[in-house]
Design a protein around this motif. Structure first.
Motif, PDB file in Angstrom:
ATOM      1  N   ASP A  68      21.275  -2.085  -4.928  1.00 62.15           N
ATOM      2  CA  ASP A  68      20.649  -2.242  -6.238  1.00 62.15           C
ATOM      3  C   ASP A  68      19.841  -0.989  -6.548  1.00 62.15           C
ATOM      4  OD1 ASP A  68      21.587  -4.829  -6.418  1.00 62.15           O
ATOM      5  OD2 ASP A  68      19.709  -5.753  -5.802  1.00 62.15           O
ATOM      6  N   GLU A  69      19.874  -0.565  -7.806  1.00 65.25           N
ATOM      7  CA  GLU A  69      18.987   0.509  -8.242  1.00 65.25           C
ATOM      8  C   GLU A  69      18.036  -0.071  -9.281  1.00 65.25           C
ATOM      9  OE1 GLU A  69      19.700   4.427 -10.738  1.00 65.25           O
ATOM     10  OE2 GLU A  69      20.195   4.760  -8.621  1.00 65.25           O
ATOM     11  N   VAL A  70      16.769  -0.146  -8.924  1.00 66.59           N
ATOM     12  CA  VAL A  70      15.755  -0.732  -9.798  1.00 66.59           C
ATOM     13  C   VAL A  70      14.894   0.400 -10.340  1.00 66.59           C
ATOM     14  CG1 VAL A  70      13.824  -2.351  -9.940  1.00 66.59           C
ATOM     15  CG2 VAL A  70      15.751  -2.837  -8.411  1.00 66.59           C
ATOM     16  N   THR A  71      14.906   0.567 -11.659  1.00 64.36           N
ATOM     17  CA  THR A  71      14.118   1.606 -12.303  1.00 64.36           C
ATOM     18  C   THR A  71      12.838   0.984 -12.844  1.00 64.36           C
ATOM     19  OG1 THR A  71      16.137   2.777 -12.923  1.00 64.36           O
ATOM     20  CG2 THR A  71      14.117   3.396 -14.070  1.00 64.36           C
ATOM     21  N   VAL A  72      11.706   1.519 -12.424  1.00 60.58           N
ATOM     22  CA  VAL A  72      10.405   0.975 -12.804  1.00 60.58           C
ATOM     23  C   VAL A  72       9.684   1.991 -13.672  1.00 60.58           C
ATOM     24  CG1 VAL A  72       8.230   0.013 -11.965  1.00 60.58           C
ATOM     25  CG2 VAL A  72      10.325  -0.249 -10.592  1.00 60.58           C
ATOM     26  N   SER A  73       9.430   1.622 -14.928  1.00 61.13           N
ATOM     27  CA  SER A  73       8.598   2.445 -15.808  1.00 61.13           C
ATOM     28  C   SER A  73       7.176   1.939 -15.674  1.00 61.13           C
ATOM     29  CB  SER A  73       9.077   2.334 -17.256  1.00 61.13           C
ATOM     30  OG  SER A  73      10.405   2.808 -17.375  1.00 61.13           O
ATOM     31  N   ALA A  74       6.251   2.836 -15.340  1.00 58.01           N
ATOM     32  CA  ALA A  74       4.909   2.405 -14.972  1.00 58.01           C
ATOM     33  C   ALA A  74       3.859   3.348 -15.516  1.00 58.01           C
ATOM     34  CB  ALA A  74       4.798   2.338 -13.442  1.00 58.01           C
ATOM     35  N   SER A  75       2.605   2.899 -15.441  1.00 56.91           N
ATOM     36  CA  SER A  75       1.493   3.790 -15.695  1.00 56.91           C
ATOM     37  C   SER A  75       1.420   4.783 -14.535  1.00 56.91           C
ATOM     38  CB  SER A  75       0.193   2.979 -15.800  1.00 56.91           C
ATOM     39  OG  SER A  75      -0.025   2.241 -14.610  1.00 56.91           O
ATOM     40  N   GLY A  76       0.458   5.687 -14.589  1.00 56.10           N
ATOM     41  CA  GLY A  76       0.317   6.629 -13.486  1.00 56.10           C
ATOM     42  C   GLY A  76       0.071   5.894 -12.176  1.00 56.10           C
ATOM     43  N   ILE A  77       0.845   6.217 -11.145  1.00 55.27           N
ATOM     44  CA  ILE A  77       0.731   5.525  -9.857  1.00 55.27           C
ATOM     45  C   ILE A  77      -0.417   6.152  -9.062  1.00 55.27           C
ATOM     46  CG2 ILE A  77       1.937   4.922  -7.721  1.00 55.27           C
ATOM     47  CD1 ILE A  77       4.576   5.328  -9.342  1.00 55.27           C
ATOM     48  N   PRO A  78      -1.386   5.354  -8.588  1.00 56.85           N
ATOM     49  CA  PRO A  78      -2.490   5.917  -7.799  1.00 56.85           C
ATOM     50  C   PRO A  78      -1.967   6.746  -6.633  1.00 56.85           C
ATOM     51  CG  PRO A  78      -2.925   3.623  -8.338  1.00 56.85           C
ATOM     52  CD  PRO A  78      -1.508   3.903  -8.762  1.00 56.85           C
TER      53      PRO A  78
END
Length: 200
Positions: A68-78
């Motif tokens: 599986d390829e899961v693409t995560v759009s996120a805020s800035g990662i700590p």
């Protein structure tokens, strides 16, 4: 059974846990930790169905399912989270991430989403690795444009074969329309597997 129509809307509560063991004997993970804010999660699965011909006719179909390829759009990662997920070095005293040759650990990744009728669907993706995300920084102006980060989680099957299915697993998804007992407190307390969901 009456036909139901729904789509998915919303995603929240992204968390992760490092995998400490994945063997024929056991599947164990460490503490569940907060990931970061997420705006979108998309998944594609490598798969193929190919007909094989015998006696001049398509006689059988060979199925293949990959990662599986899961693409995560996120805020800035700590930075400390990013270092742990990608196998880099973080100096907590100085708040410093050292980008270096990395060896990403295997992790489990959890979150929840909703159907358009408000029903919650809980997800644990049981084993995979995160890539180093792309980062874009632009000159600040009078506008409100800002950039988050996009990170990819490549999910694979566990080595461990669970008692309930007799097989390894890539993910578990629980629909609270059926399993009304499932809550945030139980789902995110620890990584859930085919054997732990619904266990007494």
């Amino acid at each position: 059974m009456p036909k139901k129509y729904f789509e998915y809307r919303g995603v929240s509560n992204a968390v992760y846990a490092l995998i400490t063991a994945d063997t024929s004997e056991a599947f164990t993970t460490g503490e569940v930790k907060d990931f970061t804010g997420v705006s979108e999660i998309g998944r594609t699965t490598e798969s193929s169905n190919e007909a094989h011909y015998y006696d001049n006719i398509p006689a059988i179909v060979i199925d293949s399912v990959g990662a599986d390829e899961v693409t995560v759009s996120a805020s800035g990662i700590p930075l400390d989270v990013l270092a742990e997920l990608t196998g880099q070095y973080y100096d907590a005293q100085n708040g410093m991430l050292v980008e270096q040759e990395a060896a990403a650990p295997y992790v489990a990744f959890g979150y929840k989403t909703e159907k358009t009728d408000g029903t919650t669907v809980y997800v644990w993706r049981l084993k995979g690795k995160f890539s180093i995300p792309d980062t874009t920084a632009a000159t600040k102006d009078e506008g409100t444009d800002a950039k988050g980060q996009e990170i990819t989680f490549t999910g694979i099957n566990t080595t461990h074969k669970f008692t309930k299915t007799g097989k390894g697993a890539k993910a578990v998804n629980v629909d609270t329309d059926i399993n009304e007992a499932m809550t945030d407190a139980t789902w995110f307390a620890a990584v859930q597997t085919p054997d732990t969901v619904g266990a007494a």
